[in-house]
Design a protein around this motif. Structure first.
Motif, PDB file in Angstrom:
ATOM      1  N   SER A 294      46.718 -23.774  39.018  1.00  0.00           N
ATOM      2  CA  SER A 294      45.724 -22.721  38.820  1.00  0.00           C
ATOM      3  C   SER A 294      44.908 -22.498  40.088  1.00  0.00           C
ATOM      4  CB  SER A 294      44.780 -23.104  37.666  1.00  0.00           C
ATOM      5  OG  SER A 294      44.034 -24.265  37.994  1.00  0.00           O
ATOM      6  N   PRO A 295      44.506 -21.258  40.354  1.00  0.00           N
ATOM      7  CA  PRO A 295      44.505 -20.106  39.442  1.00  0.00           C
ATOM      8  C   PRO A 295      45.802 -19.319  39.390  1.00  0.00           C
ATOM      9  CG  PRO A 295      43.454 -19.483  41.480  1.00  0.00           C
ATOM     10  CD  PRO A 295      43.811 -20.938  41.622  1.00  0.00           C
ATOM     11  N   ASP A 296      46.849 -19.805  40.031  1.00  0.00           N
ATOM     12  CA  ASP A 296      48.127 -19.097  39.998  1.00  0.00           C
ATOM     13  C   ASP A 296      49.062 -19.734  38.979  1.00  0.00           C
ATOM     14  OD1 ASP A 296      47.580 -17.198  42.054  1.00  0.00           O
ATOM     15  OD2 ASP A 296      47.808 -18.808  43.526  1.00  0.00           O
ATOM     16  N   ARG A 297      49.859 -18.910  38.355  1.00  0.00           N
ATOM     17  CA  ARG A 297      50.831 -19.389  37.383  1.00  0.00           C
ATOM     18  C   ARG A 297      52.114 -19.818  38.086  1.00  0.00           C
ATOM     19  NH1 ARG A 297      49.063 -18.101  32.241  1.00  0.00           N
ATOM     20  NH2 ARG A 297      47.345 -16.588  32.212  1.00  0.00           N
ATOM     21  N   VAL A 298      52.862 -20.710  37.432  1.00  0.00           N
ATOM     22  CA  VAL A 298      54.122 -21.214  37.977  1.00  0.00           C
ATOM     23  C   VAL A 298      55.270 -20.523  37.239  1.00  0.00           C
ATOM     24  CG1 VAL A 298      55.572 -23.242  38.341  1.00  0.00           C
ATOM     25  CG2 VAL A 298      53.068 -23.432  38.518  1.00  0.00           C
ATOM     26  N   PRO A 299      56.001 -19.640  37.891  1.00  0.00           N
ATOM     27  CA  PRO A 299      57.093 -18.928  37.214  1.00  0.00           C
ATOM     28  C   PRO A 299      58.104 -19.898  36.610  1.00  0.00           C
ATOM     29  CG  PRO A 299      56.637 -17.930  39.350  1.00  0.00           C
ATOM     30  CD  PRO A 299      55.854 -19.203  39.294  1.00  0.00           C
ATOM     31  N   GLY A 300      58.530 -19.603  35.384  1.00  0.00           N
ATOM     32  CA  GLY A 300      59.539 -20.419  34.731  1.00  0.00           C
ATOM     33  C   GLY A 300      59.045 -21.766  34.245  1.00  0.00           C
ATOM     34  N   ALA A 301      57.732 -21.952  34.170  1.00  0.00           N
ATOM     35  CA  ALA A 301      57.204 -23.254  33.733  1.00  0.00           C
ATOM     36  C   ALA A 301      57.592 -23.573  32.299  1.00  0.00           C
ATOM     37  CB  ALA A 301      55.688 -23.281  33.880  1.00  0.00           C
ATOM     38  N   GLY A 302      57.725 -22.554  31.470  1.00  0.00           N
ATOM     39  CA  GLY A 302      58.089 -22.773  30.072  1.00  0.00           C
ATOM     40  C   GLY A 302      58.850 -21.580  29.524  1.00  0.00           C
ATOM     41  N   ALA A 303      59.398 -21.753  28.343  1.00  0.00           N
ATOM     42  CA  ALA A 303      60.134 -20.666  27.692  1.00  0.00           C
ATOM     43  C   ALA A 303      59.161 -19.665  27.087  1.00  0.00           C
ATOM     44  CB  ALA A 303      61.051 -21.227  26.615  1.00  0.00           C
ATOM     45  N   SER A 304      59.611 -18.428  26.966  1.00  0.00           N
ATOM     46  CA  SER A 304      58.828 -17.383  26.313  1.00  0.00           C
ATOM     47  C   SER A 304      59.225 -17.277  24.841  1.00  0.00           C
ATOM     48  CB  SER A 304      59.060 -16.026  26.994  1.00  0.00           C
ATOM     49  OG  SER A 304      58.700 -16.073  28.357  1.00  0.00           O
ATOM     50  N   LEU A 305      58.389 -16.638  24.066  1.00  0.00           N
ATOM     51  CA  LEU A 305      58.732 -16.392  22.666  1.00  0.00           C
ATOM     52  C   LEU A 305      59.860 -15.377  22.566  1.00  0.00           C
ATOM     53  CD1 LEU A 305      55.137 -16.161  21.188  1.00  0.00           C
ATOM     54  CD2 LEU A 305      56.829 -17.915  20.655  1.00  0.00           C
ATOM     55  N   ASP A 306      60.701 -15.554  21.583  1.00  0.00           N
ATOM     56  CA  ASP A 306      61.805 -14.633  21.337  1.00  0.00           C
ATOM     57  C   ASP A 306      61.352 -13.576  20.335  1.00  0.00           C
ATOM     58  OD1 ASP A 306      64.130 -13.291  20.860  1.00  0.00           O
ATOM     59  OD2 ASP A 306      65.245 -15.007  20.064  1.00  0.00           O
ATOM     60  N   TRP A 307      60.970 -12.413  20.856  1.00  0.00           N
ATOM     61  CA  TRP A 307      60.429 -11.355  19.996  1.00  0.00           C
ATOM     62  C   TRP A 307      61.526 -10.581  19.264  1.00  0.00           C
ATOM     63  CZ3 TRP A 307      55.565 -12.088  19.116  1.00  0.00           C
ATOM     64  CH2 TRP A 307      54.753 -12.660  20.104  1.00  0.00           C
ATOM     65  N   THR A 308      62.801 -10.904  19.551  1.00  0.00           N
ATOM     66  CA  THR A 308      63.893 -10.235  18.836  1.00  0.00           C
ATOM     67  C   THR A 308      64.234 -10.957  17.541  1.00  0.00           C
ATOM     68  OG1 THR A 308      65.655 -11.517  19.922  1.00  0.00           O
ATOM     69  CG2 THR A 308      64.855  -9.537  21.060  1.00  0.00           C
ATOM     70  N   ARG A 309      63.615 -12.118  17.316  1.00  0.00           N
ATOM     71  CA  ARG A 309      63.905 -12.918  16.129  1.00  0.00           C
ATOM     72  C   ARG A 309      62.745 -12.829  15.143  1.00  0.00           C
ATOM     73  NH1 ARG A 309      62.570 -18.047  14.723  1.00  0.00           N
ATOM     74  NH2 ARG A 309      61.605 -18.392  16.770  1.00  0.00           N
ATOM     75  N   ALA A 310      63.068 -12.601  13.865  1.00  0.00           N
ATOM     76  CA  ALA A 310      62.035 -12.556  12.832  1.00  0.00           C
ATOM     77  C   ALA A 310      61.409 -13.944  12.689  1.00  0.00           C
ATOM     78  CB  ALA A 310      62.628 -12.108  11.498  1.00  0.00           C
ATOM     79  N   GLN A 311      60.094 -13.972  12.574  1.00  0.00           N
ATOM     80  CA  GLN A 311      59.409 -15.256  12.455  1.00  0.00           C
ATOM     81  C   GLN A 311      58.093 -15.060  11.713  1.00  0.00           C
ATOM     82  OE1 GLN A 311      57.997 -16.516  16.543  1.00  0.00           O
ATOM     83  NE2 GLN A 311      59.208 -14.727  17.137  1.00  0.00           N
ATOM     84  N   ASN A 312      57.614 -16.114  11.098  1.00  0.00           N
ATOM     85  CA  ASN A 312      56.350 -16.076  10.369  1.00  0.00           C
ATOM     86  C   ASN A 312      55.382 -17.086  10.967  1.00  0.00           C
ATOM     87  OD1 ASN A 312      57.123 -14.185   8.301  1.00  0.00           O
ATOM     88  ND2 ASN A 312      58.378 -15.811   7.395  1.00  0.00           N
ATOM     89  N   TRP A 313      54.161 -16.648  11.146  1.00  0.00           N
ATOM     90  CA  TRP A 313      53.082 -17.536  11.585  1.00  0.00           C
ATOM     91  C   TRP A 313      52.100 -17.647  10.431  1.00  0.00           C
ATOM     92  CZ3 TRP A 313      51.631 -15.024  16.964  1.00  0.00           C
ATOM     93  CH2 TRP A 313      52.757 -15.055  17.801  1.00  0.00           C
ATOM     94  N   THR A 314      51.842 -18.855   9.987  1.00  0.00           N
ATOM     95  CA  THR A 314      50.937 -19.052   8.861  1.00  0.00           C
ATOM     96  C   THR A 314      49.723 -19.861   9.291  1.00  0.00           C
ATOM     97  OG1 THR A 314      52.127 -21.051   8.163  1.00  0.00           O
ATOM     98  CG2 THR A 314      52.833 -18.961   7.212  1.00  0.00           C
ATOM     99  N   PHE A 315      48.617 -19.612   8.588  1.00  0.00           N
ATOM    100  CA  PHE A 315      47.365 -20.310   8.863  1.00  0.00           C
ATOM    101  C   PHE A 315      46.749 -20.718   7.531  1.00  0.00           C
ATOM    102  CE2 PHE A 315      48.191 -17.298  12.228  1.00  0.00           C
ATOM    103  CZ  PHE A 315      47.992 -18.047  13.386  1.00  0.00           C
ATOM    104  N   GLU A 316      46.198 -21.920   7.483  1.00  0.00           N
ATOM    105  CA  GLU A 316      45.603 -22.409   6.239  1.00  0.00           C
ATOM    106  C   GLU A 316      44.425 -23.319   6.562  1.00  0.00           C
ATOM    107  OE1 GLU A 316      48.526 -25.984   4.989  1.00  0.00           O
ATOM    108  OE2 GLU A 316      49.549 -24.063   5.353  1.00  0.00           O
ATOM    109  N   PRO A 317      43.484 -23.440   5.645  1.00  0.00           N
ATOM    110  CA  PRO A 317      42.308 -24.284   5.921  1.00  0.00           C
ATOM    111  C   PRO A 317      42.689 -25.758   5.951  1.00  0.00           C
ATOM    112  CG  PRO A 317      42.270 -23.501   3.657  1.00  0.00           C
ATOM    113  CD  PRO A 317      43.397 -22.779   4.333  1.00  0.00           C
TER     114      PRO A 317
END
Length: 414
Positions: A294-317
């Motif tokens: 930081s303050p610069d990002r490192v290209p390829g440091a991690g995988a990105s989310l796959d927005w072409t795949r259906a997925q559910n994000w849930t939240f609960e107390p």
């Protein structure tokens, strides 16, 4: 991105999960990073020697002083001529080495001296050792310049990404905590938790779980202590205290929400009703890379989310009855002084007993709660007013007392 000069790094806890991932980033980006010092506890000396030889570091520290000669021999066998430092003081000395960034990935309270040494030396501190900030909060805050600490915990990295920053040329007020930010725009921090392997179980259902079950985390691959802390939610309690210290947000405005997918790593809610969330696949490589670069990002440091795949994000107390660690952490955080050190020390002892088959899972928090209660209501070491100046000796005295008292209680608990 502007052209970056190669950045030198000292990696503390180099043989652990955080440290090995940090060295992967160094290895994969030789034009951007160079390791100049490594430190580890001493449990994996062969790996430490291999790392020292591969990265050609000048200095290596081992926290267990009884392993220093063995490390010297292992280094020689791998063709390394690095200087060996030993003991907690040796690790702290390494933390003050001339470098651009110190990554503190040591586990537990042992990381405090190294955190303080790095800050005194003016180094940028990539902080994965949350315990050092939690138990030595006032000491750390007194030394740290605004922006000197870069949080590496995935949750606090996420919060920092979503927090409204002050411009680089603005003067940061001490009231803003350790992060240069516009606090007045924020109404609440939302820290996400996977819920661990026992999400949805009642307290009664937790009584008989085994260490093997508790170590089987559904999302993250971590060391044994932090994995158990994630199962009890102690880790989340520690993160609540860390968020308070980093961002200067009151405990009443910090909420924990269970998010089993571990995609949203935390959120910041603003006074206008909007919420910013940081999302990415569950991996520590991105926050570690940010800590190093930081303050610069490192290209390829991690995988990105796959927005072409259906997925559910849930939240609960969060079920605070089954998992009381978070509310107790907020209680000791409000108390201040050495109370967080007592919470952390008692937990480390209880977790060790649980892993050794000497304590039940639910008794971990029962033990911590009793030690914290005794510390707050009696004249224990460091149990004075939280508004007085805290000393390192008081922190260590409270830590020592809490460990001893926890061990006494462990002999009588099921």
């Amino acid at each position: 991105m502007r052209e970056e000069q190669q950045r030198t790094a000292v990696v503390l806890g180099s043989t652990g999960s955080i440290g090995t991932q940090a060295l992967d980033i160094v290895r994969n980006n030789p034009d951007r990073f160079r390791a100049v010092g490594l430190a580890a506890g001493g449990g994996r000396l062969s790996l430490l020697a291999e790392q020292a030889a591969e990265f050609g570091v000048d200095r290596v520290a081992v926290a267990d002083p009884s392993r220093a000669q063995e490390l010297t021999r292992a280094l020689a066998a791998h063709g390394s001529h690095a200087t060996v430092l030993a003991g907690a003081e040796g690790v702290a000395e390494l933390a003050g080495t001339e470098c651009d960034v110190v990554l503190n990935g040591i586990t537990g309270a042992l990381g405090l001296e190294s955190t303080l040494a790095a800050l005194r030396s003016g180094r940028r501190l990539a902080l994965a050792n949350k315990e050092s900030l939690i138990i030595g909060g006032p000491l750390v805050r007194e030394l740290a310049e605004p922006g000197q600490i870069v949080p590496v915990d995935s949750e606090h990295f996420a919060l920092a990404q979503c927090f409204p920053y002050l411009p680089d040329d603005a003067l940061a007020s001490p009231a803003h905590g350790l992060v240069r930010a516009r606090r007045e725009e924020v109404s609440r921090l939302v820290v996400t938790a996977s819920g661990g392997p026992f999400r949805g179980r009642t307290r009664a259902e937790l009584a008989g779980v085994t260490p093997e079950q508790a170590l089987d985390h559904p999302t993250w691959s971590m060391g044994p202590v932090i994995t158990i802390n994630s199962a009890t939610l102690v880790n989340k309690g520690l993160e609540v205290i860390e968020a308070n210290l980093l961002f200067d947000v009151p405990f009443d405005d910090i909420e924990v929400v269970v998010h089993p997918q571990s995609i949203v790593h935390s959120m910041v809610e603003y006074v206008d009703g909007s919420t910013l969330a940081k999302a990415s696949p569950p991996s520590m490589t991105v926050p570690i890379a940010w800590g190093l670069g930081s303050p610069d990002r490192v290209p390829g440091a991690g995988a990105s989310l796959d927005w072409t795949r259906a997925q559910n994000w849930t939240f609960e107390p969060l079920d605070h009855e089954a998992f009381p660690a978070v509310r107790l952490a907020a209680q000791v955080g409000r108390a201040g002084g050495t109370a967080p050190a007592v919470y952390n020390a008692a937990n480390e002892e209880a977790v060790d007993a649980f892993l050794g088959g000497k304590l039940s899972f639910t008794s971990i928090m029962d033990t911590v709660a009793q030690v914290v209660s005794e510390h707050q209501r009696t004249d224990r070491p460091g149990a004075g007013p939280s508004d007085k100046a805290l000393t390192l000796d008081e922190v260590y005295a409270a830590d020592t007392w809490a460990r001893a008292r926890a061990r006494e209680l462990l002999t009588s608990r099921p």
